[in-house]
Design an enzyme around this catalytic site. Structure first.
Site, short mmCIF file in Angstrom:
data_model
loop_
_atom_site.label_atom_id
_atom_site.label_comp_id
_atom_site.label_asym_id
_atom_site.label_seq_id
_atom_site.Cartn_x
_atom_site.Cartn_y
_atom_site.Cartn_z
N ASP A 53 0.82 -1.22 0.00
CA ASP A 53 0.00 0.00 0.00
C ASP A 53 0.85 1.27 0.00
O ASP A 53 0.68 2.14 0.86
CB ASP A 53 -0.92 0.01 1.22
N GLU A 79 -11.55 -0.28 -3.18
CA GLU A 79 -10.70 0.31 -2.14
C GLU A 79 -9.56 1.07 -2.80
O GLU A 79 -9.52 1.23 -4.01
CB GLU A 79 -10.16 -0.78 -1.21
#
Length: 377
Positions: free
Chosen positions: A66, A276
């Site tokens: 991420d 997401e």
């Protein structure tokens, strides 16, 4: 006697073959139904490990994911998740992503030496957090650095917290409570040219966004999405931040994503709808909202004329990578644009043990983005 034996043997072989085929089918079905297993759910078979990867991991001493990248003081800083082996069984809630702290990475230039600055924030130092420090982001203003992060509170509900530091590498000191009105996961903070900061956030399935439909958390709500295939899909949220960067300055709004006909993307449109990993970048006056489609494993993008949208779907930035999840950031470095992302090369496909990478991103003359494939032919 031989005939009887042959018949018995034939039936045994057929039965064994039937059991084997059913077992394979069950494994395939189970894998596709599990959100975060890294199974064979992509069109391009993202679980193959015998491929030539386009890029190498930026760091191999720890597992990272991420990556939120920023340029502060002419140096590149990456704010990633720090993956660990928790030995928690994989499930659709993502419980096996049980990260407990954040490490910050930095480098002078793309391709340069990467420095791991160690632990910048530990969960034990976040008073309100219970578990799971997921994808963070950072910002700089007011002479301070701000680290935004999601974590489950003591009631197992995802909230978004903020911590501050005088250094881009920390250590960061967390505020005693999460941001009021915050929920779900994946905060991404964007500074517009007028100096305003906006936070984009949210994630369905394990990110719990679908459990906030009535403005309050519903513990018994859907585990996936709205469950209404032909209605507009759940989407990310956007909110302008207060001047002190510690609060929401206004009510949270939806990030509406439209198709080329001007209609909202539907729940059933898994190849294009939001799942997401929100990110925002601005290029030649246009706002580019990028995100992950989750169970179809694309990094997609949509464009708009202001930070609130609506945004019109344009296409795919990054095709599926090795592993189930993907999460991106896009940043300009020395007049070139780069895509930071992750895959699971280091762990040979273990979807909760990831590594961050970077590759050049190119805009076409008309502003569209050239699709990237994470493998070499």
């Amino acid at each position: 006697m031989f005939t009887k034996f042959f018949r018995q043997k034939s039936w045994s072989i057929l039965f064994a073959a039937f059991v084997f085929l059913m077992s394979c089918q069950n494994k395939k079905t189970g894998t596709q139904e599990q959100a975060y297993t890294g199974g064979e759910a992509t069109k391009e078979d993202s679980t193959k490990t015998n491929r030539n990867f386009l890029n190498k991991p930026l760091i191999s001493e720890i597992y990272t994911a991420d990556p939120s990248a920023h340029v502060f003081n002419n140096r590149i800083y990456i704010y990633p998740s720090h993956d660990i082996e928790s030995n928690i069984p994989q499930n659709d809630n993502g419980d096996h992503f049980a990260m407990r702290d954040y490490h910050i990475l930095s480098l002078d230039s793309i391709g340069g030496k990467v420095t791991d600055h160690g632990v910048a924030l530990d969960m034990k130092d976040v008073p309100w957090a219970g578990r799971q420090l997921w994808a963070p982001d950072a910002a700089f203003t007011n002479g301070k650095y701000y680290l935004y992060f999601p974590a489950k509170d003591k009631s197992d509900v995802f909230r978004i917290g903020v911590a501050t530091s005088s250094s881009p590498t920390g250590p960061f000191k967390a505020e005693p409570k999460p941001i009021e009105g915050s929920f779900s996961i994946d905060p991404a903070v964007f500074k517009d040219s007028d100096g305003n900061f906006y936070m984009y956030f949210g994630g369905i399935w394990g990110g719990q966004l679908q459990r906030w439909q009535n403005g309050k958390y519903d513990a018994n709500g859907s585990k996936t999405d709205l469950g209404k295939d032909n209605e507009p899909a759940l989407t990310a949220k956007v909110v302008r931040l207060s001047k002190d960067m510690l609060h929401f300055a206004e009510p949270v709004k939806d990030v509406v994503i439209l198709d080329k006909a001007g209609k909202p993307l539907l729940t059933k449109d898994h190849d294009r709808r939001f799942f997401e990993a929100s990110w925002m970048h601005k290029y030649k006056g246009k706002y580019y909202f990028s995100y992950s489609t989750g169970d179809t494993h694309y990094i997609a993008y949509a464009t708009g004329d202001n930070p609130y949208g609506p945004f019109t779907y344009q296409g795919v930035i990054l095709n599926p990578v090795l592993g189930w999840t993907n999460h991106q950031s896009i940043v300009e470095v020395k007049n070139k644009w780069y895509l930071f992302y992750h895959d699971t090369e280091l762990s040979n496909g273990q979807t909760h043990l990831r590594n961050v990478k970077v590759t050049e991103l190119k805009h076409n003359p008309d502003g569209t983005i050239q699709t990237i494939t994470a493998y070499q032919e």
